[in-house]
Design an enzyme around this catalytic site. Structure first.
Site, PDB file in Angstrom:
ATOM      1  N   ASN A   1      -3.917   6.060  -0.960  1.00  0.00           N
ATOM      2  CA  ASN A   1      -3.450   6.217   0.423  1.00  0.00           C
ATOM      3  C   ASN A   1      -2.778   7.571   0.672  1.00  0.00           C
ATOM      4  OD1 ASN A   1      -4.470   3.844   1.370  1.00  0.00           O
ATOM      5  ND2 ASN A   1      -2.677   2.663   0.759  1.00  0.00           N
TER       6      ASN A   1
ATOM      7  N   SER B   1       0.821  -1.204   0.000  1.00  0.00           N
ATOM      8  CA  SER B   1       0.000   0.000   0.000  1.00  0.00           C
ATOM      9  C   SER B   1       0.859   1.260   0.000  1.00  0.00           C
ATOM     10  CB  SER B   1      -0.937  -0.002   1.202  1.00  0.00           C
ATOM     11  OG  SER B   1      -0.242  -0.348   2.366  1.00  0.00           O
TER      12      SER B   1
ATOM     13  N   HIS C   1      -2.252  -2.928  -6.641  1.00  0.00           N
ATOM     14  CA  HIS C   1      -2.789  -2.578  -5.319  1.00  0.00           C
ATOM     15  C   HIS C   1      -4.318  -2.623  -5.280  1.00  0.00           C
ATOM     16  CE1 HIS C   1      -3.369   0.598  -1.960  1.00  0.00           C
ATOM     17  NE2 HIS C   1      -3.282  -0.604  -1.452  1.00  0.00           N
TER      18      HIS C   1
ATOM     19  N   GLU D   1      -5.198  -0.043  -8.129  1.00  0.00           N
ATOM     20  CA  GLU D   1      -4.134   0.888  -8.533  1.00  0.00           C
ATOM     21  C   GLU D   1      -3.027   0.085  -9.195  1.00  0.00           C
ATOM     22  OE1 GLU D   1      -3.190   4.721  -5.902  1.00  0.00           O
ATOM     23  OE2 GLU D   1      -3.438   2.937  -4.690  1.00  0.00           O
TER      24      GLU D   1
HETATM   25  N1  CAA Z   1     -16.932 -10.268   0.093  1.00  0.00           N
HETATM   26  C1  CAA Z   1     -17.995 -10.234  -0.726  1.00  0.00           C
HETATM   27  N2  CAA Z   1     -18.981  -9.326  -0.614  1.00  0.00           N
HETATM   28  C2  CAA Z   1     -18.902  -8.444   0.403  1.00  0.00           C
HETATM   29  C3  CAA Z   1     -17.838  -8.427   1.308  1.00  0.00           C
HETATM   30  C4  CAA Z   1     -16.806  -9.387   1.113  1.00  0.00           C
HETATM   31  N3  CAA Z   1     -15.736  -9.419   1.913  1.00  0.00           N
HETATM   32  N4  CAA Z   1     -18.033  -7.419   2.208  1.00  0.00           N
HETATM   33  C5  CAA Z   1     -19.185  -6.822   1.873  1.00  0.00           C
HETATM   34  N5  CAA Z   1     -19.708  -7.449   0.780  1.00  0.00           N
HETATM   35  C6  CAA Z   1     -20.884  -7.050   0.023  1.00  0.00           C
HETATM   36  C7  CAA Z   1     -22.189  -7.364   0.717  1.00  0.00           C
HETATM   37  O1  CAA Z   1     -22.599  -8.673   0.412  1.00  0.00           O
HETATM   38  C8  CAA Z   1     -23.119  -6.322   0.115  1.00  0.00           C
HETATM   39  O2  CAA Z   1     -23.523  -6.757  -1.188  1.00  0.00           O
HETATM   40  P1  CAA Z   1     -24.893  -6.217  -1.900  1.00  0.00           P
HETATM   41  O3  CAA Z   1     -24.619  -4.814  -2.311  1.00  0.00           O
HETATM   42  O4  CAA Z   1     -25.041  -7.147  -3.049  1.00  0.00           O
HETATM   43  O5  CAA Z   1     -25.977  -6.325  -0.877  1.00  0.00           O
HETATM   44  C9  CAA Z   1     -22.231  -5.118  -0.074  1.00  0.00           C
HETATM   45  O6  CAA Z   1     -20.884  -5.617  -0.085  1.00  0.00           O
HETATM   46  C10 CAA Z   1     -22.386  -4.142   1.064  1.00  0.00           C
HETATM   47  O7  CAA Z   1     -22.110  -4.838   2.277  1.00  0.00           O
HETATM   48  P2  CAA Z   1     -22.953  -4.706   3.613  1.00  0.00           P
HETATM   49  O8  CAA Z   1     -24.407  -4.449   3.287  1.00  0.00           O
HETATM   50  O9  CAA Z   1     -22.617  -5.843   4.509  1.00  0.00           O
HETATM   51  O10 CAA Z   1     -22.337  -3.469   4.356  1.00  0.00           O
HETATM   52  P3  CAA Z   1     -22.238  -1.967   3.968  1.00  0.00           P
HETATM   53  O11 CAA Z   1     -23.333  -1.500   3.098  1.00  0.00           O
HETATM   54  O12 CAA Z   1     -22.011  -1.308   5.275  1.00  0.00           O
HETATM   55  O13 CAA Z   1     -20.887  -1.874   3.087  1.00  0.00           O
HETATM   56  C11 CAA Z   1     -18.552  -1.716   2.811  1.00  0.00           C
HETATM   57  C12 CAA Z   1     -19.683  -2.401   3.545  1.00  0.00           C
HETATM   58  C13 CAA Z   1     -18.617  -2.091   1.327  1.00  0.00           C
HETATM   59  C14 CAA Z   1     -17.264  -2.232   3.415  1.00  0.00           C
HETATM   60  C15 CAA Z   1     -18.732  -0.145   2.939  1.00  0.00           C
HETATM   61  O14 CAA Z   1     -18.870   0.197   4.291  1.00  0.00           O
HETATM   62  C16 CAA Z   1     -17.568   0.629   2.352  1.00  0.00           C
HETATM   63  O15 CAA Z   1     -17.491   0.836   1.160  1.00  0.00           O
HETATM   64  N6  CAA Z   1     -16.648   1.089   3.237  1.00  0.00           N
HETATM   65  C17 CAA Z   1     -15.443   1.806   2.812  1.00  0.00           C
HETATM   66  C18 CAA Z   1     -14.402   0.821   2.352  1.00  0.00           C
HETATM   67  C19 CAA Z   1     -13.148   1.506   1.922  1.00  0.00           C
HETATM   68  O16 CAA Z   1     -12.986   2.708   1.917  1.00  0.00           O
HETATM   69  N7  CAA Z   1     -12.186   0.673   1.519  1.00  0.00           N
HETATM   70  C20 CAA Z   1     -10.901   1.142   1.111  1.00  0.00           C
HETATM   71  C21 CAA Z   1      -9.971   1.049   2.269  1.00  0.00           C
HETATM   72  S1  CAA Z   1      -8.381   1.672   1.840  1.00  0.00           S
HETATM   73  C22 CAA Z   1      -7.607   0.374   1.169  1.00  0.00           C
HETATM   74  O17 CAA Z   1      -8.056  -0.735   1.106  1.00  0.00           O
HETATM   75  C23 CAA Z   1      -6.256   0.703   0.681  1.00  0.00           C
HETATM   76  C24 CAA Z   1      -5.149   0.423   1.598  1.00  0.00           C
HETATM   77  O18 CAA Z   1      -4.079   0.084   1.124  1.00  0.00           O
HETATM   78  C25 CAA Z   1      -5.224   0.664   3.077  1.00  0.00           C
END
Ligand code: CAA
Length: 291
Positions: free
Chosen positions: A190, A119, A140, A152
């Site tokens: 990031n 990352s 990424h 990315e």
């Molecule tokens: N595998 C498969 N499907 C998943 C899943 C997984 N691990 N986690 C969630 N889902 C699916 C659910 O089944 C659901 O599907 P539908 O739309 O078909 O119903 C959908 O994702 C939404 O999930 P939930 O309803 O359980 O929960 P939510 O609406 O609260 O969403 C989330 C969860 C998608 C995580 C949302 O909160 C979100 O987008 N959060 C921000 C995530 C983010 O910013 N990620 C980037 C982090 S930075 C990074 O990764 C880079 C780094 O290097 C640090």
């Protein structure tokens, strides 16, 4: 290059998500970790996440079964040498990543592409220690990998065009979208996201708001799906701190100084969801803010 098999190093949060999407897209996946329990947990997690997609009619039961049958696991890192492309998704520690590429080196096919899901660590520096910097790049993914649309792609200084195009072809096959980033500390996502989280930590540290008010403010006031402190717990506070340190060291600008409160949480071992405690305490039925 025609890619049919993919080796994934590290069966943690990112590695299992990468194995999941690759297998679903039709690639043979060989997943490696140093610990059998981690491999077993990753396969169980992939099965559970695919089942969730089946129950929401995003994936058919046949496609789930086919994806699971394409995933094999191994404790032997050299076994990944026979795959067409390796994605390193191990711990975010540069020495460990160098060791992984050193161990793989004598076992690689001449055309195998090496990539890292790092990352924030320099792709050029990781590549320079391998025997193929021209066939090395950053790949990424975002967490949770099956849900997030972006990948990315980061070229090191030596990465050649066929390698970039091959990785872009994989992103397209996954039906995700690529953002091309230059190899500077923390790349694009990031570079922007983690300082925002660090600023949320300062906002908490200085008493401008508490955990709930800061997260609610950003969820309802900026339409973010998670508040910044909830997101920090989701990413891992140790990872957030490590990225801030990479930005601070790599860009030598005091605007990237890590918040002392973030450091304190990491020192306490309150690393977020993975240990059930961070800015929230996850040990009960509902997350409880710690401040
Ligand atoms: N595998 C498969 N499907 C998943 C899943 C997984 N691990 N986690 C969630 N889902 C699916 C659910 O089944 C659901 O599907 P539908 O739309 O078909 O119903 C959908 O994702 C939404 O999930 P939930 O309803 O359980 O929960 P939510 O609406 O609260 O969403 C989330 C969860 C998608 C995580 C949302 O909160 C979100 O987008 N959060 C921000 C995530 C983010 O910013 N990620 C980037 C982090 S930075 C990074 O990764 C880079 C780094 O290097 C640090």
């Amino acid at each position: 290059m025609d890619i049919t098999s993919i080796g994934v190093v590290g069966a943690g949060q990112m590695g299992n998500g990468i194995a999941h999407v690759m297998a679903l897209a039709g690639y043979e996946v060989l997943l490696n970790d140093i610990n059998q329990d981690a491999l077993d947990a990753a396969v169980a997690r992939i099965d559970k996440n695919l089942e969730r997609q089946v129950s929401r009619e995003k994936v058919s039961a046949e496609d789930k079964a086919a994806a699971m049958s394409r995933i094999s696991t191994t404790l032997e890192l050299p076994a990944l040498g026979r795959t067409d492309l390796v994605i390193e998704a191990a711990t975010e520690r540069e020495e460990i990543k160098h060791q992984i590429f050193d161990t793989l080196k004598p076992h690689l096919g001449p055309d195998t592409i090496l990539t890292s899901n790092t990352s924030s660590i320099s792709i050029t520096r990781l590549a320079s220690r391998t025997d193929r910097p021209e066939r090395f790049m950053g790949f990424h993914f975002m967490n949770p990998v099956p849900v997030m649309q972006l990948v990315e792609l980061i070229r090191g200084i030596a990465t050649d065009e066929p390698t970039y195009q091959t990785c872009l072809g994989i992103v397209n096959k996954l039906e995700k979208t690529a953002a091309s980033a230059e190899d500077f500390p923390a790349f694009i996502v990031n570079r922007i996201l983690i300082p925002m989280i660090n600023e949320a930590c300062y906002t908490l540290y200085e008493g401008v708001g508490n955990v709930a008010s800061i997260d609610n403010a950003m969820k309802l006031g900026a339409n973010h799906p998670m508040g910044p402190l909830e997101l920090a717990d989701f990413i891992g506070l140790d990872t957030c701190l490590a990225i801030m340190n990479v930005l601070h060291d790599g860009l030598a600008d005091t605007k990237y100084r890590p918040c002392p409160l973030l450091t304190k949480y990491v020192e306490a071992g309150w690393l977020g969801r993975k240990v059930k405690r961070g800015f929230y305490d996850y040990r009960g039925d509902v997350p409880v803010p710690t401040r």
